[in-house]
Design a protein around this motif. Structure first.
Motif, PDB file in Angstrom:
ATOM      1  N   PRO A   1      -9.575  -6.068  -8.327  1.00  0.00           N
ATOM      2  CA  PRO A   1      -8.222  -6.524  -8.674  1.00  0.00           C
ATOM      3  C   PRO A   1      -8.236  -7.826  -9.472  1.00  0.00           C
ATOM      4  O   PRO A   1      -9.140  -8.642  -9.356  1.00  0.00           O
ATOM      5  CB  PRO A   1      -7.563  -6.719  -7.308  1.00  0.00           C
ATOM      6  CG  PRO A   1      -8.688  -6.881  -6.341  1.00  0.00           C
ATOM      7  CD  PRO A   1      -9.798  -6.032  -6.865  1.00  0.00           C
TER       8      PRO A   1
ATOM      9  N   SER B   1      -3.013  -1.396   5.363  1.00  0.00           N
ATOM     10  CA  SER B   1      -2.970  -2.851   5.297  1.00  0.00           C
ATOM     11  C   SER B   1      -4.245  -3.480   5.832  1.00  0.00           C
ATOM     12  O   SER B   1      -4.754  -4.458   5.259  1.00  0.00           O
ATOM     13  CB  SER B   1      -1.758  -3.369   6.085  1.00  0.00           C
ATOM     14  OG  SER B   1      -0.550  -2.878   5.520  1.00  0.00           O
TER      15      SER B   1
ATOM     16  N   GLU C   1      -6.944  -3.377   3.391  1.00  0.00           N
ATOM     17  CA  GLU C   1      -6.843  -4.421   2.374  1.00  0.00           C
ATOM     18  C   GLU C   1      -7.178  -5.810   2.912  1.00  0.00           C
ATOM     19  O   GLU C   1      -7.474  -6.721   2.129  1.00  0.00           O
ATOM     20  CB  GLU C   1      -5.434  -4.440   1.789  1.00  0.00           C
ATOM     21  CG  GLU C   1      -5.085  -3.206   0.982  1.00  0.00           C
ATOM     22  CD  GLU C   1      -6.055  -2.995  -0.176  1.00  0.00           C
ATOM     23  OE1 GLU C   1      -6.325  -3.963  -0.907  1.00  0.00           O
ATOM     24  OE2 GLU C   1      -6.573  -1.864  -0.316  1.00  0.00           O
TER      25      GLU C   1
ATOM     26  N   TYR D   1      -9.015  -8.859   1.009  1.00  0.00           N
ATOM     27  CA  TYR D   1      -8.355 -10.165   0.848  1.00  0.00           C
ATOM     28  C   TYR D   1      -9.298 -11.302   1.211  1.00  0.00           C
ATOM     29  O   TYR D   1      -9.421 -12.290   0.475  1.00  0.00           O
ATOM     30  CB  TYR D   1      -7.085 -10.175   1.703  1.00  0.00           C
ATOM     31  CG  TYR D   1      -6.627 -11.508   2.217  1.00  0.00           C
ATOM     32  CD1 TYR D   1      -6.020 -12.436   1.371  1.00  0.00           C
ATOM     33  CD2 TYR D   1      -6.775 -11.836   3.564  1.00  0.00           C
ATOM     34  CE1 TYR D   1      -5.568 -13.654   1.857  1.00  0.00           C
ATOM     35  CE2 TYR D   1      -6.328 -13.041   4.056  1.00  0.00           C
ATOM     36  CZ  TYR D   1      -5.734 -13.956   3.203  1.00  0.00           C
ATOM     37  OH  TYR D   1      -5.300 -15.158   3.694  1.00  0.00           O
TER      38      TYR D   1
ATOM     39  N   THR E   1       2.463  -0.856   2.467  1.00  0.00           N
ATOM     40  CA  THR E   1       1.136  -1.447   2.564  1.00  0.00           C
ATOM     41  C   THR E   1       1.209  -2.919   2.177  1.00  0.00           C
ATOM     42  O   THR E   1       1.825  -3.281   1.176  1.00  0.00           O
ATOM     43  CB  THR E   1       0.161  -0.731   1.618  1.00  0.00           C
ATOM     44  OG1 THR E   1       0.124   0.648   1.970  1.00  0.00           O
ATOM     45  CG2 THR E   1      -1.238  -1.319   1.738  1.00  0.00           C
TER      46      THR E   1
ATOM     47  N   SER F   1      -0.006  -6.609   0.862  1.00  0.00           N
ATOM     48  CA  SER F   1      -0.851  -7.097  -0.222  1.00  0.00           C
ATOM     49  C   SER F   1      -1.441  -8.449   0.162  1.00  0.00           C
ATOM     50  O   SER F   1      -1.090  -9.031   1.192  1.00  0.00           O
ATOM     51  CB  SER F   1      -0.031  -7.254  -1.505  1.00  0.00           C
ATOM     52  OG  SER F   1       0.887  -8.333  -1.366  1.00  0.00           O
ATOM     53  N   TRP F   2      -2.311  -8.972  -0.694  1.00  0.00           N
ATOM     54  CA  TRP F   2      -2.907 -10.280  -0.413  1.00  0.00           C
ATOM     55  C   TRP F   2      -1.848 -11.370  -0.341  1.00  0.00           C
ATOM     56  O   TRP F   2      -1.983 -12.334   0.422  1.00  0.00           O
ATOM     57  CB  TRP F   2      -3.964 -10.612  -1.465  1.00  0.00           C
ATOM     58  CG  TRP F   2      -3.420 -10.890  -2.842  1.00  0.00           C
ATOM     59  CD1 TRP F   2      -3.097  -9.981  -3.799  1.00  0.00           C
ATOM     60  CD2 TRP F   2      -3.150 -12.174  -3.404  1.00  0.00           C
ATOM     61  NE1 TRP F   2      -2.631 -10.612  -4.927  1.00  0.00           N
ATOM     62  CE2 TRP F   2      -2.657 -11.960  -4.715  1.00  0.00           C
ATOM     63  CE3 TRP F   2      -3.280 -13.481  -2.931  1.00  0.00           C
ATOM     64  CZ2 TRP F   2      -2.295 -13.003  -5.550  1.00  0.00           C
ATOM     65  CZ3 TRP F   2      -2.913 -14.521  -3.769  1.00  0.00           C
ATOM     66  CH2 TRP F   2      -2.425 -14.287  -5.063  1.00  0.00           C
ATOM     67  N   ASN F   3      -0.757 -11.231  -1.085  1.00  0.00           N
ATOM     68  CA  ASN F   3       0.327 -12.202  -1.006  1.00  0.00           C
ATOM     69  C   ASN F   3       0.953 -12.239   0.384  1.00  0.00           C
ATOM     70  O   ASN F   3       1.316 -13.315   0.883  1.00  0.00           O
ATOM     71  CB  ASN F   3       1.407 -11.876  -2.051  1.00  0.00           C
ATOM     72  CG  ASN F   3       1.008 -12.284  -3.442  1.00  0.00           C
ATOM     73  OD1 ASN F   3       0.641 -13.430  -3.669  1.00  0.00           O
ATOM     74  ND2 ASN F   3       1.067 -11.357  -4.388  1.00  0.00           N
ATOM     75  N   ASP F   4       1.083 -11.073   0.996  1.00  0.00           N
ATOM     76  CA  ASP F   4       1.628 -11.013   2.357  1.00  0.00           C
ATOM     77  C   ASP F   4       0.711 -11.728   3.336  1.00  0.00           C
ATOM     78  O   ASP F   4       1.180 -12.437   4.236  1.00  0.00           O
ATOM     79  CB  ASP F   4       1.797  -9.555   2.789  1.00  0.00           C
ATOM     80  CG  ASP F   4       2.815  -8.808   1.950  1.00  0.00           C
ATOM     81  OD1 ASP F   4       3.969  -9.251   1.876  1.00  0.00           O
ATOM     82  OD2 ASP F   4       2.445  -7.775   1.368  1.00  0.00           O
TER      83      ASP F   4
END
Length: 321
Positions: free
Chosen positions: A74, A213, A216, A220, A276, A278-281
């Motif tokens: 990514p 999640s 991921e 992350y 799902t 993300s890295w921001n979450d």
């Protein structure tokens, strides 16, 4: 039966792919373990007759080192393995193992007729990538996939074909990494699974999103170069097992014994999950995810030690160490 089909189809994709960032996890383990990881190996053509069938439209047999990793890492990643162009048709051991540890996820097992049960989970790829435990029963072939590619690697080394010896070994590494992921061994806690099967489809969707999640979450940690995670992986000590069966059992137990802990955290921090993460979450709720990070690091530390021990023992057996 209809509810069962709906429920299991939700897990087809997530169970096909366990941890994300296979290539980065493999790179860190290999580079910190193998004494000759930088040694160059001559690229050789595929010349094998296998017991397994593959989706030949998606099976990659040519060498793709130097033009592969950057295509799927990514854009937000700060850290991931290098992928240099081969030198005079030769590539380092670490690069073969790194690049091709992702290979089983690229479609080689899709669209095949492998099991009478595959219609329940939607496609054949999950058959080879999962080892589902429900009550006292095991389903699918994740463990067998690891053992199969270990044997193929051994045969290649016996032929003095070092390139395919390492490339088959990379596929074996992939399947062992899959088996360490909690949601790759079961879709969730038994009560939630029964609820989703019997009356609550939304629960099935939520469990699927938890799986996506958590898949991921390790990516992350690795791609954003979490120093604690990287340090644990590279500094973990090799752990010996008596045989491959014991190795598989210990890796699977890593996933199974942590499933409820991970699921409890997702239920608490992300109740009614409908997508799902993300890295921001993960960044936004970092403080609430300290326990999830702790559990993940414990899994990865133990797994890294087991994989390191296996690699050292196996490569010694085939004369590479």
């Amino acid at each position: 039966m209809k509810r069962l089909l709906i429920f299991l189809s939700l897990f087809t994709f997530v169970l096909t792919f366990a941890w994300s960032a296979h290539e980065t996890l493999t790179y860190l383990i290999v580079k910190s373990t193998l004494p000759k990881a930088d040694s160059l190996v001559q690229i050789t053509p595929y010349t094998y007759v296998e017991k397994r069938i593959y989706n030949t439209e998606k099976l990659i047999l040519d060498d793709v080192c130097g033009k592969f990793i950057s295509t799927f890492v990514p854009a937000w990643a700060k850290f991931y393995p290098p992928d240099p162009t081969p030198i005079d048709g030769r590539v380092p051991i670490w690069q073969i193992l790194t690049v091709y540890s992702t290979e089983p996820d690229l479609g080689m097992d899709e669209g095949l007729n492998l099991s009478k049960l595959q219609s329940i989970i939607g496609d054949s790829q999950g058959v080879r990538h999962m080892k589902y435990k429900l009550l006292f029963f095991d389903f699918f072939e994740g463990s067998e996939s690891f053992l199969y590619f270990v044997e193929m690697s051994k045969k290649a080394f016996e032929k003095k074909d070092r390139y395919w010896g390492y490339r088959f070994l990379a596929r074996a590494i992939h399947h062992l990494e899959d088996l360490s992921m909690p949601y790759h061994n079961a879709p969730g806690r038994l009560g939630d699974v029964l609820e989703s099967l019997l009356w609550n489809r939304k629960k099935a969707e939520e469990l699927a999103y938890r799986h996506f999640s958590y898949d991921e979450f390790l990516a992350y940690l690795l791609y954003l170069e979490d120093r604690e995670t990287l340090k644990i992986i590279t500094e973990s000590e090799p752990k010996q097992t008596k045989n491959l069966r014991e190795l598989v059992q210990r890796v699977r137990l890593l996933g199974l014994r942590n499933l409820y802990k991970v699921d409890d955290i997702f239920e608490k921090v992300y109740s009614n999950l409908d997508r799902t993460l993300s890295w921001n979450d993960f960044v936004a709720r970092e403080g609430e995810l300290k326990e999830l990070k702790k559990i993940t690091i414990e899994i990865i530390e133990e797994f890294s030690g087991l994989l390191k021990g296996f690699l050292l023992d196996f490569l010694h057996q085939v004369g590479e160490i």
